[in-house]
Design an enzyme around this catalytic site. Structure first.
Site, short mmCIF file in Angstrom:
data_model
loop_
_atom_site.label_atom_id
_atom_site.label_comp_id
_atom_site.label_asym_id
_atom_site.label_seq_id
_atom_site.Cartn_x
_atom_site.Cartn_y
_atom_site.Cartn_z
CD GLU A 75 14.13 -0.21 9.13
OE1 GLU A 75 14.84 0.57 8.45
OE2 GLU A 75 13.49 0.15 10.13
CD GLU B 45 -2.91 -1.05 2.38
OE1 GLU B 45 -4.14 -1.16 2.19
OE2 GLU B 45 -2.39 -0.98 3.52
CB CYS C 208 3.46 -1.88 13.37
SG CYS C 208 3.57 -1.59 11.58
CB SER D 141 10.54 6.39 9.38
OG SER D 141 10.38 6.00 10.73
CB CYS E 38 1.79 6.31 11.94
SG CYS E 38 3.24 5.58 12.70
#
Length: 378
Positions: free
Chosen positions: A170, A102, A130, A200, A350
């Site tokens: 990540e 996504e 998450c 990030s 987030c």
């Protein structure tokens, strides 16, 4: 607008970074096409945002037909679903092998637009809050799958003024991200300034050091979430491998070398990491940084968004606790911002991206009691 001449050496470099451009270059060579044909293809698809080879009218018709036959779809992904909210648009993409990712396009009130893109299918780090982490790791995205997320949105006529590697995965655990950044910043393709790219990370020190050396102007954000290592390892299990202490040292290197502002992301959770003790320890962490770069650290406080696949009792902190936390940081002269959430109602904020893989709730590795028990300063 003047554009630099696309030399053969530059084209060869692009072909080495993008497997797709490499395949097109090989095809054109096999077809005995003149060398400038690749330049025409690249300009048409990237600069002019044409959606298919059929639209490349600078090419002879028979060559367009052969390209269409050999490469039926230029993009390495295709949209499967799109959801909208007042300031965001989330697109679910299907990849060639059936995997899904996504991306989230966001329009800020100051008219700036940004695209949050994914770097992996799923994620191996299993952060407790998450949804992507609940999926587990499936595979790395290729360089083309990374850059096709912004390319698709540009083809759709949407402005993409900045890019954030803050979607699924990540980014610093995928080597293809570095190739993707090279392609995104190349003036012959997207020509996006490094200063318009944010990344990030949970704290992959080797990756932070590489970013500092190779892409010094990128905006780096380190996910902290707790200044206490024992508690951080409950919220972010990767702390056991990628220690916060090592990550901030790598950030220090970036700050000294490049003099760039550095962000510390802090997801603030009710009754878990929202105490004054946590705020004071975060201040202490920043004050331990070298004096000449201490001022470059900026804390971003993030509100918690309930995520599919995550059911361990997390809640967004109470407003008064959030403001006391913010006040404690400000009183210590630590720059701090409470970040705005986008797309909560469409699972686009987030920690909420899960690409419709599953809605089964994940069982946490530790109990909520265990997490709460380490919420206070020792």
């Amino acid at each position: 607008q003047h554009e630099p001449e696309m030399t053969a050496a530059r084209l060869k470099q692009l072909a080495g970074l993008s497997p797709r451009i490499g395949r097109i270059a090989t095809f054109l060579d096999e077809q005995k096409q003149p060398s400038y044909r690749l330049q025409q293809v690249v300009e048409g698809l990237f600069r002019d945002k044409r959606k298919s080879f059929k639209e490349l009218t600078s090419l002879p018709g028979d060559l367009r037909d052969r390209l269409m036959s050999s490469f039926p779809s230029f993009l390495s992904l295709e949209p499967a679903d799109t959801q909208h909210s007042s300031q965001s648009r989330k697109t679910l993409f299907s990849l060639a092998d059936g995997h899904k990712i996504e991306s989230v396009w966001m329009a800020f009130q100051n008219s700036h637009t940004s695209l949050c893109i994914s770097s992996q299918v799923g994620c191996s780090l299993a952060c407790s809050f998450c949804a992507t982490g609940a999926l587990g790791f499936k595979r790395q995205l290729t360089p083309d799958e990374i850059i096709d997320q912004p390319l698709y949105h540009l083809q759709e006529g949407l402005k993409v003024e900045s890019i954030a590697f803050m979607g699924m995965g990540e980014p610093l655990l995928n080597p293809n991200v570095f190739r993707g950044i090279q392609l995104l910043t190349d003036p012959l393709l997207f020509d996006i300034s490094q200063r318009r790219i944010s990344l990030s990370t949970v704290g992959i020190s080797t990756g932070i050091l590489r970013i500092a050396d190779e892409f010094p102007q990128i905006n780096l954000a380190l996910s902290v979430h707790s200044p206490f290592p024992d508690q951080r390892s409950e919220i972010v299990p990767a702390e056991k491998t990628y220690r916060l202490s090592d990550a901030v040292e790598a950030m220090d290197y970036h700050g000294k070398k490049n003099k760039r502002k550095m962000f510390l992301a802090y997801l603030i959770l009710d009754g878990v990491n929202d105490t004054i003790d946590h705020a004071k320890e975060l201040v202490k962490l920043i004050r331990q940084r070298p004096k000449e770069i201490r001022h470059l650290y900026h804390v971003n406080l993030l509100r918690y968004n309930q995520a599919i696949g995550v059911d361990i009792g997390f809640k967004d902190t109470q407003e008064k606790n959030l403001r006391e936390f913010e006040k404690t940081l400000s009183a210590a002269s630590v720059p701090v911002t409470v970040r705005q959430s986008f797309g909560v109602e469409i699972d686009a904020a987030c920690g909420q991206l899960f690409a419709k893989y599953s809605k089964k709730l994940r069982k946490p590795s530790g109990t909520q009691t265990q997490i709460n028990s380490s919420a206070r300063a020792p």
